[in-house]
Design a protein around this motif. Structure first.
Motif, mmCIF file in Angstrom:
data_model
loop_
_atom_site.group_PDB
_atom_site.id
_atom_site.type_symbol
_atom_site.label_atom_id
_atom_site.label_comp_id
_atom_site.label_asym_id
_atom_site.label_seq_id
_atom_site.Cartn_x
_atom_site.Cartn_y
_atom_site.Cartn_z
ATOM 1 N N GLN A 363 0.942 -2.486 -24.531
ATOM 2 C CA GLN A 363 1.328 -2.891 -25.883
ATOM 3 C C GLN A 363 0.255 -2.496 -26.898
ATOM 4 O O GLN A 363 0.551 -2.007 -27.979
ATOM 5 N N TYR A 366 0.441 1.205 -27.485
ATOM 6 C CA TYR A 366 1.602 1.548 -28.322
ATOM 7 C C TYR A 366 1.292 1.292 -29.800
ATOM 8 O O TYR A 366 1.516 2.144 -30.656
ATOM 9 N N LEU A 372 -2.613 1.671 -35.964
ATOM 10 C CA LEU A 372 -3.202 0.352 -36.170
ATOM 11 C C LEU A 372 -4.530 0.257 -35.419
ATOM 12 O O LEU A 372 -4.618 0.696 -34.267
ATOM 13 N N LEU A 376 -6.357 -5.011 -35.463
ATOM 14 C CA LEU A 376 -5.059 -5.283 -36.091
ATOM 15 C C LEU A 376 -3.952 -5.370 -35.037
ATOM 16 O O LEU A 376 -3.056 -6.218 -35.125
ATOM 17 N N PHE A 380 -1.582 -8.581 -34.358
ATOM 18 C CA PHE A 380 -0.114 -8.564 -34.292
ATOM 19 C C PHE A 380 0.380 -9.250 -33.017
ATOM 20 O O PHE A 380 1.341 -10.011 -33.031
ATOM 21 N N LEU A 381 -0.313 -8.968 -31.906
ATOM 22 C CA LEU A 381 0.139 -9.526 -30.622
ATOM 23 C C LEU A 381 -0.077 -11.037 -30.563
ATOM 24 O O LEU A 381 0.750 -11.770 -30.018
ATOM 25 N N SER A 384 2.640 -12.581 -32.620
ATOM 26 C CA SER A 384 3.941 -12.493 -31.942
ATOM 27 C C SER A 384 4.028 -13.518 -30.811
ATOM 28 O O SER A 384 5.100 -13.992 -30.472
ATOM 29 N N ASN A 387 5.011 -16.836 -32.527
ATOM 30 C CA ASN A 387 6.037 -16.783 -33.580
ATOM 31 C C ASN A 387 7.294 -17.573 -33.263
ATOM 32 O O ASN A 387 7.914 -18.143 -34.155
ATOM 33 N N PRO B 88 9.626 3.492 -24.699
ATOM 34 C CA PRO B 88 8.986 2.703 -25.769
ATOM 35 C C PRO B 88 8.729 1.271 -25.314
ATOM 36 O O PRO B 88 9.569 0.669 -24.645
ATOM 37 N N ILE B 89 7.543 0.752 -25.656
ATOM 38 C CA ILE B 89 7.107 -0.555 -25.155
ATOM 39 C C ILE B 89 7.788 -1.672 -25.944
ATOM 40 O O ILE B 89 7.833 -1.632 -27.172
ATOM 41 N N GLU B 90 8.285 -2.658 -25.231
ATOM 42 C CA GLU B 90 8.905 -3.812 -25.895
ATOM 43 C C GLU B 90 7.811 -4.783 -26.347
ATOM 44 O O GLU B 90 6.954 -5.168 -25.567
ATOM 45 N N ILE B 91 7.852 -5.176 -27.602
ATOM 46 C CA ILE B 91 6.868 -6.153 -28.096
ATOM 47 C C ILE B 91 7.619 -7.288 -28.802
ATOM 48 O O ILE B 91 7.815 -7.259 -30.015
ATOM 49 N N PRO B 92 8.048 -8.284 -28.034
ATOM 50 C CA PRO B 92 8.793 -9.389 -28.633
ATOM 51 C C PRO B 92 7.932 -10.110 -29.671
ATOM 52 O O PRO B 92 6.734 -10.286 -29.473
ATOM 53 N N GLY B 93 8.544 -10.484 -30.779
ATOM 54 C CA GLY B 93 7.826 -11.263 -31.792
ATOM 55 C C GLY B 93 7.152 -10.421 -32.872
ATOM 56 O O GLY B 93 6.768 -10.938 -33.903
ATOM 57 N N VAL B 94 6.984 -9.103 -32.605
ATOM 58 C CA VAL B 94 6.428 -8.243 -33.662
ATOM 59 C C VAL B 94 7.604 -7.555 -34.337
ATOM 60 O O VAL B 94 8.281 -6.735 -33.717
ATOM 61 N N PRO B 98 7.186 -5.298 -40.910
ATOM 62 C CA PRO B 98 5.760 -5.478 -41.216
ATOM 63 C C PRO B 98 4.849 -4.601 -40.352
ATOM 64 O O PRO B 98 3.819 -4.110 -40.824
ATOM 65 N N PHE B 99 5.259 -4.381 -39.123
ATOM 66 C CA PHE B 99 4.457 -3.535 -38.235
ATOM 67 C C PHE B 99 4.373 -2.108 -38.783
ATOM 68 O O PHE B 99 3.288 -1.521 -38.885
ATOM 69 N N SER B 102 2.227 -1.831 -41.850
ATOM 70 C CA SER B 102 0.798 -1.804 -41.500
ATOM 71 C C SER B 102 0.405 -0.444 -40.965
ATOM 72 O O SER B 102 -0.698 0.045 -41.234
ATOM 73 N N LEU B 143 10.127 -5.423 -32.207
ATOM 74 C CA LEU B 143 9.909 -4.054 -31.779
ATOM 75 C C LEU B 143 10.439 -3.785 -30.368
ATOM 76 O O LEU B 143 9.909 -4.322 -29.392
ATOM 77 N N ASN B 144 11.494 -2.981 -30.292
ATOM 78 C CA ASN B 144 12.079 -2.511 -29.025
ATOM 79 C C ASN B 144 12.581 -3.629 -28.114
ATOM 80 O O ASN B 144 13.048 -3.362 -27.007
#
Lengths: 415, 246
Positions: A363, A366, A372, A376, A380-381, A384, A387, B88-94, B98-99, B102, B143-144
């Motif tokens: 992650q 990526y 980023l 940063l 973000f992580l 998330s 959240n 593509p990497i899954e990033i729950p919550g992002v 906004p990503f 940035s 994201l994904n």
């Protein structure tokens, strides 16, 4: 160190209930039970994961008891506000307008008696709550019987004081209210707050806590929640304190078609010790519960989270979920998690899960591959990560406070 | 010359994957890299993007006159490289908006250019999403996370069209896409071709190269390029496989 017996005897006349021999006798009994030795501490879950250092530096500082309630009305705001600045001063805004009844424990024997004996069994098995009873020096009762007040904000501002409080919230039939508690302790404060919530049929309570104690203060918050039929209690404890803290919250589902959700987000750095516990008892059928705590731990921080769901044999169609998650930012930080299920009914849906890890390298790669910076990306992580809890809250000001505090923590503690 | 890879050897966990690999890409060129599974195509893509899992044993990479091996992952992106991930990497919550703001602002800051405020960016992302048939409500998703394979690929192209890199590497972007989605993606690539200098397209299938015409096609086997040619090379592979190439 001075022992608790001596501290009690010296300060007795400044404690609530000292005039009444029954209460004094009960406190003496509790004092005799308290043992300060490491063998006892390592077995007793109420204190096992806690910072024991405070016992050696326990200084009992507070003003002489008196009763000081100031009522104010502010027509520019709808909501009610309670400011508590120390053991004796309560500033109430819009309580009369919103028909909220407020009583302090001062000289109120019935109430003191009631709160000391309330949930007696659970309380007397807890070292910290025994101290709360013995040194009880403040507390109040809030009764909300109508729906004129949608929001009650309670600001605890403690400075250089030891506070042992029992606060009792009685929520009437079909009342819906959000209670926000901002707990700010500074300048070597020690506070030990115990909240009782009794929810009458059909009521709905959001209890949002922003727990912010500065580095040299110690703070312990406990709740006992009793839900009757068709009620809903949603708690979120956002703990951004820089000191050692304890958050223990217990819920009882005492009627059908009710739910209790206990959620928490905590941050730890330096040498902080953060002790969390939640427990929900399903005594009736058709209820649901959720216990979710998430922590972000850097440097040498140590945290624990014990969660427990108990389902009585008659509590069929129970849904009870537990989740514990931790992000570890340094090799020396640690997180101890212990989920428990005790199920005596056969038609239930229950689960528990626990994960503790550092960041997922894929992650991070990526996010960085999109330009980023490492910091940063981690930020973000982290956001998330909690959240989902924040998204479940429905008070904009509280959510905003939580986000700002979390952002500041991240900026300061992430590298 | 935009990208110049010379004698690059790369290993992971003591296993050498790229062996004395060389490739040059000029501005405006589209290069296709084909090759059997395990030939090192994705490793090449990851190494260019700066993935720290891989160890560079030898060789050098010059990108836009800069020694790429001295730059970290985000600096490479800010210099103008983009990798569309095979998975593509899954990033729950992002959430994507906004990503991506940035991301583009990090790049603009690096270039000392004016950054986007949230309103300007919302406009930009909506217009780019429209080109890719991505509905607006998808722009508030994580994201994904929970995306289908095709959706993930489309989001990679959305990110690429916003970041406008000098060189985009598409790592099997066509796999997992149905023919309609493939058309949308290739239309977008062809549109971006005018704005973006160059592409490296890693693929198994000739059908992609019918929609995007490459300037050069390379066959990769055992960590190096074994043959280079034009589009006709891709057709040859489609007919007779990789076995004839050594």
């Amino acid at each position: 160190m001075e022992n608790f017996q001596d501290i009690y005897l010296k300060n007795k006349s400044n404690l609530l209930g000292y005039k009444y021999s029954n209460i004094d006798l009960f406190k003496q009994k509790l004092l005799n039970k308290i043992k300060i030795d490491s063998k006892y501490f390592n077995k007793d879950e109420s204190i096992k994961h806690l910072d024991k250092g405070f016992l050696n530096n326990f200084i009992f500082k507070f003003d002489k008891l008196k009763n000081n309630i100031i009522h104010a009305e502010n027509n520019n705001i709808e909501n009610s506000i309670l400011n508590i600045s120390d053991t004796t001063l309560y500033e109430l805004t819009n309580f009369k307008k919103n028909k909220i009844i407020f009583n302090t424990l001062y000289d109120n024997l019935d109430l003191i008696d009631k709160l000391i004996l309330k949930d007696k069994k659970a309380i007397s098995s807890d070292f910290i709550l025994n101290l709360n009873t013995i040194f009880l020096n403040s507390g109040f009762e809030i009764i909300i019987q109508n729906n004129d007040s949608q929001l009650l904000t309670i600001n605890h501002e403690y400075s250089d004081k030891a506070i042992f409080a029992k606060n009792y919230f009685r929520i009437g039939k079909n009342v819906s209210i959000t209670i926000i508690e901002n707990i700010n302790s500074k300048n070597k404060s020690y506070n030990n707050l115990l909240n009782f919530f009794d929810l009458d049929e059909g009521s709905n309570v959001n209890h949002y806590v922003l727990h912010n104690s500065n580095e040299d203060s110690l703070s312990k918050v406990t709740s006992f929640i009793n839900c009757s039929e068709k009620t809903s209690f949603n708690q979120c404890v956002f703990n951004i304190s820089s000191s050692n803290t304890r958050n223990h919250h217990y819920g009882n589902l005492n009627g059908q078609n009710s739910e209790i959700n206990l959620r928490g987000i905590f941050f730890g750095a330096r040498e902080q010790i953060i002790d969390n516990k939640t427990e929900i008892n399903h005594f009736f059928p058709n209820c649901s519960s959720n216990q979710t705590y998430k922590g972000i731990l850097g440097e040498n921080a140590k945290a624990s989270y014990l969660s427990k769901t108990y389902v009585k044999d008659i509590a069929q169609k129970t849904q009870g979920y537990q989740l514990s998650k931790g992000i570890i930012l340094s090799d020396k930080a640690s997180f101890y998690s212990k989920p428990e299920l005790k199920i005596y009914a056969d038609d239930v849906k229950c689960s528990h899960g626990s994960t503790i890890s550092s960041f997922d390298k894929n992650q991070i790669f990526y996010l960085r591959s999109r330009g980023l910076s490492k910091k940063l990306s981690k930020s973000f992580l982290i956001k998330s990560f909690y959240n989902d809890i924040i998204d479940s809250l429905d008070n904009k000001n509280y959510v905003n406070d939580v986000r700002v505090n979390a952002d500041n923590w991240i900026k300061k503690n992430l590298n | 010359m935009l990208l110049d890879i010379k004698n690059l050897s790369v290993s992971v966990e003591d296993k050498t994957i790229l062996k004395d690999f060389s490739l040059s890409v000029d501005e405006g060129e589209i290069h296709a890299i084909m090759g059997p599974n395990g030939s090192g195509k994705s490793t090449l893509a990851n190494v260019l993007a700066g993935n720290e899992t891989y160890e560079i044993e030898n060789g050098n990479i010059i990108f836009n006159q800069k020694n790429f091996l001295e730059l970290n992952i985000e600096e490479r992106s800010q210099e103008g490289l983009f990798l569309a991930f095979q998975y593509p990497i899954e990033i729950p919550g992002v959430s994507i908006t906004p990503f991506l703001r940035s991301a583009i602002n990090s790049k603009l800051k690096y270039k000392k250019e004016k950054e986007f405020d949230s309103l300007e960016f919302a406009k930009l992302i909506r217009s780019k999403a429209k080109e890719l048939n991505i509905p607006n409500e998808m722009l508030s998703r994580s994201l994904n996370s929970g995306f289908s394979g095709g959706e993930k690929k489309r989001y990679e192209i959305l990110q690429m069209s916003i970041l406008k890199p000098k060189l985009a590497i598409l790592d099997e972007t066509d796999s997992g896409l149905d023919i309609d989605a493939l058309k949308i993606v290739t239309d977008s690539v062809n549109r971006l071709k005018k704005e973006i200098s160059s592409f490296i397209i890693i693929t198994h299938y000739e059908r992609l190269l019918d929609l995007i015409t490459p300037d050069k096609v390379h066959i990769m086997k055992n960590g190096k390029i074994v043959e280079s040619g034009t589009k006709s090379l891709a057709r040859k592979i489609e007919e007779s496989g990789y076995q004839s190439f050594e």
